[in-house]
Design a protein around this motif. Structure first.
Motif, PDB file in Angstrom:
ATOM      1  N   LYS A 116      30.203 -23.876  11.406  1.00 58.73           N
ATOM      2  CA  LYS A 116      29.181 -22.718  11.041  1.00 58.73           C
ATOM      3  C   LYS A 116      27.785 -23.137  11.499  1.00 58.73           C
ATOM      4  O   LYS A 116      27.371 -24.277  11.180  1.00 58.73           O
ATOM      5  CB  LYS A 116      29.254 -22.547   9.492  1.00 58.73           C
ATOM      6  N   ILE A 117      26.917 -22.132  11.890  1.00 56.39           N
ATOM      7  CA  ILE A 117      25.818 -22.855  12.549  1.00 56.39           C
ATOM      8  C   ILE A 117      24.823 -21.543  11.860  1.00 56.39           C
ATOM      9  O   ILE A 117      23.401 -21.908  12.148  1.00 56.39           O
ATOM     10  CB  ILE A 117      25.723 -22.733  14.179  1.00 56.39           C
ATOM     11  N   ASP A 118      25.229 -20.354  11.567  1.00 51.86           N
ATOM     12  CA  ASP A 118      24.318 -19.434  10.855  1.00 51.86           C
ATOM     13  C   ASP A 118      24.820 -18.836   9.687  1.00 51.86           C
ATOM     14  O   ASP A 118      25.771 -18.030   9.847  1.00 51.86           O
ATOM     15  CB  ASP A 118      24.028 -18.311  12.028  1.00 51.86           C
ATOM     16  N   GLU A 119      24.234 -19.058   8.554  1.00 52.22           N
ATOM     17  CA  GLU A 119      24.683 -18.511   7.313  1.00 52.22           C
ATOM     18  C   GLU A 119      24.638 -17.107   7.063  1.00 52.22           C
ATOM     19  O   GLU A 119      25.596 -16.550   6.573  1.00 52.22           O
ATOM     20  CB  GLU A 119      24.008 -19.300   6.002  1.00 52.22           C
ATOM     21  N   GLU A 120      23.616 -16.593   7.585  1.00 50.75           N
ATOM     22  CA  GLU A 120      23.337 -14.982   7.518  1.00 50.75           C
ATOM     23  C   GLU A 120      24.019 -14.180   8.291  1.00 50.75           C
ATOM     24  O   GLU A 120      24.429 -13.265   7.914  1.00 50.75           O
ATOM     25  CB  GLU A 120      21.784 -14.873   7.500  1.00 50.75           C
ATOM     26  N   ASN A 121      24.359 -14.470   9.464  1.00 48.61           N
ATOM     27  CA  ASN A 121      24.760 -13.608  10.473  1.00 48.61           C
ATOM     28  C   ASN A 121      26.258 -13.977  10.780  1.00 48.61           C
ATOM     29  O   ASN A 121      26.784 -13.470  11.993  1.00 48.61           O
ATOM     30  CB  ASN A 121      24.162 -13.570  11.898  1.00 48.61           C
ATOM     31  N   SER A 122      27.066 -14.990  10.331  1.00 51.49           N
ATOM     32  CA  SER A 122      28.513 -15.324  10.422  1.00 51.49           C
ATOM     33  C   SER A 122      28.695 -15.917  11.950  1.00 51.49           C
ATOM     34  O   SER A 122      29.546 -15.341  12.696  1.00 51.49           O
ATOM     35  CB  SER A 122      29.301 -13.914  10.117  1.00 51.49           C
ATOM     36  N   PHE A 123      27.533 -16.894  12.239  1.00 53.96           N
ATOM     37  CA  PHE A 123      27.965 -17.260  13.645  1.00 53.96           C
ATOM     38  C   PHE A 123      28.457 -18.675  13.347  1.00 53.96           C
ATOM     39  O   PHE A 123      28.053 -19.416  12.739  1.00 53.96           O
ATOM     40  CB  PHE A 123      26.636 -17.641  14.337  1.00 53.96           C
ATOM     41  N   LEU A 124      29.441 -18.975  14.273  1.00 51.99           N
ATOM     42  CA  LEU A 124      30.171 -19.988  14.279  1.00 51.99           C
ATOM     43  C   LEU A 124      29.922 -20.687  15.697  1.00 51.99           C
ATOM     44  O   LEU A 124      30.045 -20.240  16.467  1.00 51.99           O
ATOM     45  CB  LEU A 124      31.588 -20.057  13.899  1.00 51.99           C
ATOM     46  N   GLN A 125      29.880 -22.112  15.831  1.00 50.97           N
ATOM     47  CA  GLN A 125      29.992 -23.055  17.088  1.00 50.97           C
ATOM     48  C   GLN A 125      31.503 -23.194  17.496  1.00 50.97           C
ATOM     49  O   GLN A 125      32.239 -23.965  16.538  1.00 50.97           O
ATOM     50  CB  GLN A 125      29.364 -24.182  17.054  1.00 50.97           C
ATOM     51  N   ALA A 126      31.991 -22.715  18.275  1.00 54.57           N
ATOM     52  CA  ALA A 126      33.503 -22.920  18.588  1.00 54.57           C
ATOM     53  C   ALA A 126      33.516 -23.915  19.786  1.00 54.57           C
ATOM     54  O   ALA A 126      32.829 -23.830  20.928  1.00 54.57           O
ATOM     55  CB  ALA A 126      33.996 -21.604  19.275  1.00 54.57           C
ATOM     56  N   THR A 127      34.372 -24.981  19.862  1.00 58.27           N
ATOM     57  CA  THR A 127      34.815 -26.174  20.834  1.00 58.27           C
ATOM     58  C   THR A 127      35.924 -25.387  21.320  1.00 58.27           C
ATOM     59  O   THR A 127      37.082 -25.569  20.605  1.00 58.27           O
ATOM     60  CB  THR A 127      34.606 -27.255  20.361  1.00 58.27           C
ATOM     61  N   LEU A 128      35.943 -25.116  22.543  1.00 56.24           N
ATOM     62  CA  LEU A 128      37.275 -24.430  23.299  1.00 56.24           C
ATOM     63  C   LEU A 128      37.646 -25.307  24.489  1.00 56.24           C
ATOM     64  O   LEU A 128      36.731 -25.906  25.188  1.00 56.24           O
ATOM     65  CB  LEU A 128      36.975 -23.107  24.049  1.00 56.24           C
ATOM     66  N   GLU A 129      38.849 -25.453  24.696  1.00 56.79           N
ATOM     67  CA  GLU A 129      39.507 -26.124  26.027  1.00 56.79           C
ATOM     68  C   GLU A 129      39.993 -24.796  26.657  1.00 56.79           C
ATOM     69  O   GLU A 129      40.913 -24.267  26.241  1.00 56.79           O
ATOM     70  CB  GLU A 129      40.477 -27.116  25.426  1.00 56.79           C
ATOM     71  N   LEU A 130      39.563 -24.896  28.068  1.00 54.85           N
ATOM     72  CA  LEU A 130      39.917 -24.057  29.049  1.00 54.85           C
ATOM     73  C   LEU A 130      40.671 -24.609  30.249  1.00 54.85           C
ATOM     74  O   LEU A 130      40.116 -25.187  30.705  1.00 54.85           O
ATOM     75  CB  LEU A 130      38.776 -22.898  29.424  1.00 54.85           C
ATOM     76  N   LYS A 144      30.814 -14.839  16.744  1.00 58.28           N
ATOM     77  CA  LYS A 144      30.467 -14.174  15.725  1.00 58.28           C
ATOM     78  C   LYS A 144      31.881 -13.697  14.852  1.00 58.28           C
ATOM     79  O   LYS A 144      32.577 -13.210  15.524  1.00 58.28           O
ATOM     80  CB  LYS A 144      29.449 -13.030  16.007  1.00 58.28           C
ATOM     81  N   LEU A 145      31.887 -13.665  13.854  1.00 57.88           N
ATOM     82  CA  LEU A 145      32.925 -13.223  12.871  1.00 57.88           C
ATOM     83  C   LEU A 145      32.492 -12.060  12.003  1.00 57.88           C
ATOM     84  O   LEU A 145      31.511 -12.125  11.519  1.00 57.88           O
ATOM     85  CB  LEU A 145      33.259 -14.464  11.984  1.00 57.88           C
ATOM     86  N   GLU A 146      33.292 -11.053  12.159  1.00 60.12           N
ATOM     87  CA  GLU A 146      33.147  -9.862  11.409  1.00 60.12           C
ATOM     88  C   GLU A 146      34.373  -9.390  10.986  1.00 60.12           C
ATOM     89  O   GLU A 146      35.479  -9.661  11.001  1.00 60.12           O
ATOM     90  CB  GLU A 146      32.564  -8.724  12.231  1.00 60.12           C
ATOM     91  N   GLU A 148      36.542  -7.639   6.841  1.00 63.21           N
ATOM     92  CA  GLU A 148      36.754  -8.238   5.700  1.00 63.21           C
ATOM     93  C   GLU A 148      38.495  -8.440   5.763  1.00 63.21           C
ATOM     94  O   GLU A 148      38.784  -9.563   5.144  1.00 63.21           O
ATOM     95  CB  GLU A 148      36.344  -7.202   4.498  1.00 63.21           C
ATOM     96  N   ASN A 149      39.171  -7.636   5.929  1.00 63.36           N
ATOM     97  CA  ASN A 149      40.570  -7.633   6.031  1.00 63.36           C
ATOM     98  C   ASN A 149      41.030  -8.263   7.080  1.00 63.36           C
ATOM     99  O   ASN A 149      42.119  -8.960   7.113  1.00 63.36           O
ATOM    100  CB  ASN A 149      41.271  -6.253   5.788  1.00 63.36           C
ATOM    101  N   ASP A 150      40.699  -8.007   8.211  1.00 61.83           N
ATOM    102  CA  ASP A 150      40.891  -8.500   9.457  1.00 61.83           C
ATOM    103  C   ASP A 150      39.839  -9.270  10.140  1.00 61.83           C
ATOM    104  O   ASP A 150      38.718  -8.873   9.968  1.00 61.83           O
ATOM    105  CB  ASP A 150      41.477  -7.594  10.509  1.00 61.83           C
ATOM    106  N   LEU A 151      40.073 -10.141  11.198  1.00 61.44           N
ATOM    107  CA  LEU A 151      39.043 -10.818  11.722  1.00 61.44           C
ATOM    108  C   LEU A 151      38.911 -10.379  13.009  1.00 61.44           C
ATOM    109  O   LEU A 151      39.407 -10.552  13.717  1.00 61.44           O
ATOM    110  CB  LEU A 151      39.582 -12.422  11.618  1.00 61.44           C
ATOM    111  N   PHE A 152      37.489 -10.181  13.217  1.00 59.89           N
ATOM    112  CA  PHE A 152      36.863  -9.651  14.515  1.00 59.89           C
ATOM    113  C   PHE A 152      36.125 -10.593  15.091  1.00 59.89           C
ATOM    114  O   PHE A 152      35.026 -11.147  14.492  1.00 59.89           O
ATOM    115  CB  PHE A 152      36.055  -8.311  14.446  1.00 59.89           C
ATOM    116  N   VAL A 153      36.656 -11.258  16.133  1.00 61.33           N
ATOM    117  CA  VAL A 153      35.578 -12.650  16.783  1.00 61.33           C
ATOM    118  C   VAL A 153      35.101 -12.176  18.112  1.00 61.33           C
ATOM    119  O   VAL A 153      35.874 -11.477  19.052  1.00 61.33           O
ATOM    120  CB  VAL A 153      36.841 -13.692  17.071  1.00 61.33           C
ATOM    121  N   LYS A 154      33.970 -12.288  18.221  1.00 59.34           N
ATOM    122  CA  LYS A 154      33.195 -11.786  19.669  1.00 59.34           C
ATOM    123  C   LYS A 154      32.583 -12.852  20.104  1.00 59.34           C
ATOM    124  O   LYS A 154      31.935 -13.841  19.417  1.00 59.34           O
ATOM    125  CB  LYS A 154      32.154 -10.819  19.099  1.00 59.34           C
ATOM    126  N   GLY A 155      32.452 -13.048  21.370  1.00 59.07           N
ATOM    127  CA  GLY A 155      31.873 -14.130  22.258  1.00 59.07           C
ATOM    128  C   GLY A 155      31.778 -14.098  23.570  1.00 59.07           C
ATOM    129  O   GLY A 155      32.345 -12.876  24.061  1.00 59.07           O
TER     130      GLY A 155
END
Length: 193
Positions: A116-130, A144-146, A148-155
């Protein structure tokens, strides 16, 4: 079983006090998701859209809480190169050649960590291996996570194709050249199954 959104939210809000316990679940990427590779040439732009309806298999998710992070084990999204549509057959063929699809028909995206990097806006730091064209690189990007019932992940992941030993192609005797930098724009609607 709790919804994945609820689980991640609670774990993040509790500052990851439960350490060392491996948890698991399975998720699916719904057809409402979008994944687009965006690129440029010296004369135009192109978008190659992944057909998310092909992501039918559940994705197992294993994670544990370590040092205020969610550390994932064996959590991998596999993308078939043939499922990208760039708008016409010529560009599709060029894109498949660019990815060296005859030798490496898949792209692998492995989730390593979330922090977690931002409490107010639901931003997370993701470490990915591509893994593209047989070459593996690691990236850290904000997501960004949005929901309530399902998780919407944007990046948005910006990368240089030369890092994957891919040479930007040239067309029409070098008149048209593809830029080394591409963007992977993802908006994934994830449901626990």
């Amino acid at each position: 079983m709790k919804k994945i959104v609820y689980l991640i939210s609670i774990l993040l809000l509790l500052a990851f006090t439960n350490r060392g316990v491996v948890k698991n679940t399975s998720v699916i990427i719904t057809p409402k998701s979008k994944l687009v590779v965006k690129g440029k040439t010296n004369v135009s732009t192109f978008n190659c859209v992944f057909n998310v309806k092909e992501l039918k298999k559940p994705i197992p998710v294993f994670f544990e809480i370590t040092n205020n992070k969610m550390v994932f084990k064996k959590t991998e999204l596999v993308l078939e190169n043939a499922c990208f549509d760039c708008g016409n057959k010529g560009i599709n063929k060029d894109f498949q050649d660019l990815l060296k699809s005859k030798t490496y028909p898949q792209i692998f995206l492995k989730l390593k960590e979330l922090e977690k990097i931002d409490e107010e806006n639901s931003f997370l730091q993701a470490t990915l291996e591509l893994k593209i064209a047989g070459v593996v690189k690691q990236y850290q990007i904000p997501v960004k996570l949005e929901g309530e019932n399902d998780l919407f992940v944007k990046g948005l992941l910006v990368l240089n194709i030369c890092d994957f030993n891919i040479t930007p192609p040239k067309k029409l005797l070098g008149i048209i050249t593809v830029n080394e930098t591409i963007e992977i724009d993802f908006q994934l609607l994830i449901e626990e199954c």
